[in-house]
Design a protein around this motif. Structure first.
Motif, short mmCIF file in Angstrom:
data_model
loop_
_atom_site.label_atom_id
_atom_site.label_comp_id
_atom_site.label_asym_id
_atom_site.label_seq_id
_atom_site.Cartn_x
_atom_site.Cartn_y
_atom_site.Cartn_z
N SER A 56 20.80 29.67 -9.78
CA SER A 56 20.90 31.11 -10.01
C SER A 56 19.78 31.53 -10.95
O SER A 56 19.29 30.73 -11.76
N ASP A 57 19.38 32.78 -10.88
CA ASP A 57 18.35 33.26 -11.81
C ASP A 57 18.95 33.95 -13.03
O ASP A 57 18.25 34.60 -13.80
N ALA A 58 20.28 33.79 -13.22
CA ALA A 58 20.93 34.36 -14.39
C ALA A 58 20.51 33.60 -15.64
O ALA A 58 20.24 32.39 -15.59
N MET B 262 0.84 -1.20 0.00
CA MET B 262 0.00 0.00 0.00
C MET B 262 0.88 1.25 0.00
O MET B 262 1.86 1.34 0.74
N LEU B 263 0.51 2.20 -0.84
CA LEU B 263 1.31 3.41 -0.98
C LEU B 263 1.06 4.36 0.19
O LEU B 263 -0.06 4.46 0.70
N PRO B 264 2.09 5.12 0.59
CA PRO B 264 1.89 6.11 1.65
C PRO B 264 1.08 7.29 1.14
O PRO B 264 0.98 7.52 -0.08
N GLU B 265 0.49 8.03 2.05
CA GLU B 265 -0.26 9.23 1.67
C GLU B 265 0.63 10.46 1.61
O GLU B 265 0.34 11.41 0.88
N LYS B 266 1.72 10.45 2.39
CA LYS B 266 2.61 11.60 2.46
C LYS B 266 4.02 11.21 2.02
O LYS B 266 4.41 10.04 2.07
N GLN B 267 4.79 12.22 1.61
CA GLN B 267 6.17 11.99 1.19
C GLN B 267 6.99 13.25 1.43
O GLN B 267 6.44 14.33 1.69
N GLN B 268 8.32 13.11 1.31
CA GLN B 268 9.23 14.23 1.45
C GLN B 268 9.65 14.76 0.08
O GLN B 268 9.90 13.98 -0.85
N GLN B 269 9.74 16.07 -0.02
CA GLN B 269 10.16 16.75 -1.23
C GLN B 269 11.26 17.76 -0.86
O GLN B 269 11.21 18.37 0.21
N ILE B 270 12.25 17.93 -1.74
CA ILE B 270 13.33 18.89 -1.49
C ILE B 270 13.12 20.11 -2.37
O ILE B 270 13.07 20.00 -3.60
N GLN B 271 12.98 21.27 -1.73
CA GLN B 271 12.75 22.53 -2.44
C GLN B 271 13.96 23.45 -2.33
O GLN B 271 14.74 23.37 -1.38
N LEU B 272 14.10 24.32 -3.32
CA LEU B 272 15.08 25.41 -3.25
C LEU B 272 14.36 26.63 -2.67
O LEU B 272 13.36 27.09 -3.23
N VAL B 273 14.85 27.13 -1.53
CA VAL B 273 14.15 28.22 -0.86
C VAL B 273 14.93 29.54 -0.90
O VAL B 273 14.40 30.59 -0.56
N SER B 274 16.21 29.49 -1.32
CA SER B 274 16.98 30.72 -1.50
C SER B 274 18.06 30.47 -2.55
O SER B 274 18.54 29.34 -2.69
N ARG B 275 18.41 31.51 -3.27
CA ARG B 275 19.42 31.38 -4.32
C ARG B 275 20.81 31.55 -3.70
O ARG B 275 21.10 32.57 -3.10
N PRO B 276 21.66 30.53 -3.86
CA PRO B 276 22.97 30.58 -3.21
C PRO B 276 23.84 31.71 -3.73
O PRO B 276 23.79 32.08 -4.91
N GLU B 277 24.63 32.27 -2.85
CA GLU B 277 25.69 33.20 -3.21
C GLU B 277 27.00 32.51 -2.87
O GLU B 277 27.32 32.31 -1.71
N GLY B 278 27.76 32.15 -3.89
CA GLY B 278 28.93 31.32 -3.66
C GLY B 278 28.52 29.87 -3.47
O GLY B 278 27.54 29.40 -4.06
N MET B 279 29.26 29.17 -2.64
CA MET B 279 28.95 27.76 -2.39
C MET B 279 27.58 27.61 -1.72
O MET B 279 27.30 28.28 -0.72
N PRO B 280 26.70 26.76 -2.26
CA PRO B 280 25.41 26.54 -1.60
C PRO B 280 25.60 25.99 -0.19
O PRO B 280 26.59 25.32 0.11
N VAL B 281 24.63 26.27 0.66
CA VAL B 281 24.63 25.75 2.03
C VAL B 281 23.30 25.05 2.26
O VAL B 281 22.34 25.22 1.49
N LYS B 282 23.23 24.26 3.32
CA LYS B 282 22.03 23.48 3.57
C LYS B 282 20.79 24.34 3.77
O LYS B 282 19.67 23.91 3.48
N GLU B 283 21.01 25.56 4.24
CA GLU B 283 19.87 26.46 4.47
C GLU B 283 19.20 26.91 3.18
O GLU B 283 18.11 27.47 3.21
N ASP B 284 19.86 26.68 2.05
CA ASP B 284 19.24 27.02 0.76
C ASP B 284 18.17 26.00 0.36
O ASP B 284 17.42 26.24 -0.59
N PHE B 285 18.10 24.89 1.10
CA PHE B 285 17.19 23.80 0.75
C PHE B 285 16.21 23.55 1.89
O PHE B 285 16.53 23.78 3.05
#
Length: 340
Positions: A57-59, A1-24
């Motif tokens: 990046s949004d470039a 039986m399939l679960p009703e919920k799942q985890q998704q990884i989103q980008l929540v901020s555009r990195p400046e330099g090396m990305p950090v975990k807080e960008d996700f």
């Protein structure tokens, strides 16, 4: 039986330099339901790739940027767990560009079936997938190596570079690979058959070291890295050299301009061809490339390495590790076990 919920990884901020975990952001969402002409795919393997940094990046670039507060996406091998399409059945394995999440709904044209009896399903994201095709077309179409020529590959222990060097050897070339550790250099020479390897992190002068490794100059330079390594290689070009430009990972996380020697005079003096490309330039020839790669793999002429990280919660670590040189070969994340 399939679960009703799942985890998704989103980008929540555009990195400046090396990305950090807080960008996700890991977000709980509903498992979607397919409509007519769609399938529900359980993610088995997920690909992380350096080019994704550019999409954060949004470039303006050759591909649309990732949108903030939405799922990131990339290459996925998955298993169909529910089908409302006449073209796919439950249990089929497929590959496509899908979101970073545990289950995804895909339209019929967004995925294609793969055969687990031909090769392990993970290889359709590596040697038989986009990385293998990138190596094949970049080297064979632009580089055009000939027997006896010298081919230099930067980022040589990575997913693309490791295949490039092996194909160059199949063509009869002398191959020099540049990588970032003694372990990787040994892998290139002892396992993949490169003629020589250079650890750029332990040399005081990359130009001098590369010149010693290429006493007859460079006929093909496959560029994955850029920076000082690229500058050194361009100084050693032979007449009519070819330079396929696949990547420039050394500059992806820079916040200032990436400055270096001007290339025009070097290209003129050597009558060299330098051409950038992306694998989608060859969409209409993918079957050709996949067929050839499959032949060489079955003949034992190609080997591959996959660095596999386990678990969706480790996807961001695996991605960030690309820029620290932690992987050998293709970096994948295993999200789940197949049902069969």
């Amino acid at each position: 039986m399939l679960p009703e919920k799942q985890q998704q990884i989103q980008l929540v901020s555009r990195p400046e330099g090396m990305p950090v975990k807080e960008d996700f952001l890991y977000k709980e969402i509903d498992v979607p339901q397919p409509s007519n002409g769609e399938v529900l795919v359980k993610t088995i393997y997920l690909s992380v790739d350096p080019y994704m940094r550019g999409r954060m990046s949004d470039a303006k670039s050759y591909v649309e940027p990732f949108k903030l507060n939405e799922a990131l996406a990339g290459g996925v091998v998955g298993e169909i767990v529910e089908s409302k399409s006449a073209h796919f059945q439950k249990g089929d394995f497929v590959v496509g560009m899908l979101p970073w999440q545990e289950y995804s709904v895909a339209k019929e044209k967004e995925v294609r079936t793969i055969d687990p009896d031909v090769a392990p399903i993970s290889t359709y994201l590596s040697i038989l997938g986009m990385t293998g095709l990138t190596a094949y077309f970049g080297l064979m179409d632009i580089g055009q190596p000939k027997e006896g020529e010298t081919v230099v590959v930067s980022g040589a222990a990575g997913a693309v570079g490791s295949v490039v060097g092996q194909i160059a050897k199949i063509q009869g070339a002398r191959v020099v690979g540049i990588a970032g550790s003694d372990e990787k250099v040994s892998y290139l020479t002892d396992t993949l058959g490169f003629d020589e390897g250079i650890n750029y992190k332990t040399t005081d002068n990359i130009y001098k070291t590369l010149k010693e490794a290429c006493p007859d100059g460079i006929d093909v330079y496959f560029e994955n890295v850029g920076g000082e390594i690229g500058d050194a290689a361009l100084s050693l070009l032979n007449k009519h050299a070819r330079i396929p430009v696949c990547g420039a990972i050394s500059s992806y996380n820079k916040t200032d301009r990436d400055l270096g020697p001007r290339v025009q005079s070097r290209l003129i003096k050597s009558s060299a061809l330098m051409k950038g490309f992306v694998v989608n330039d060859y969409n209409d020839r993918f079957k050709e490339g996949a067929t050839k790669l499959g032949e060489w793999l079955s003949q034992g002429k190609l080997q591959y390495e996959e660095t596999i990280t386990e678990g969706l919660d480790n996807v961001t670590d695996a991605f960030l590790g690309l820029f620290q040189g932690k992987n050998i070969g293709k970096q994948l994340v295993k999200i789940a076990e197949p049902s069969k």
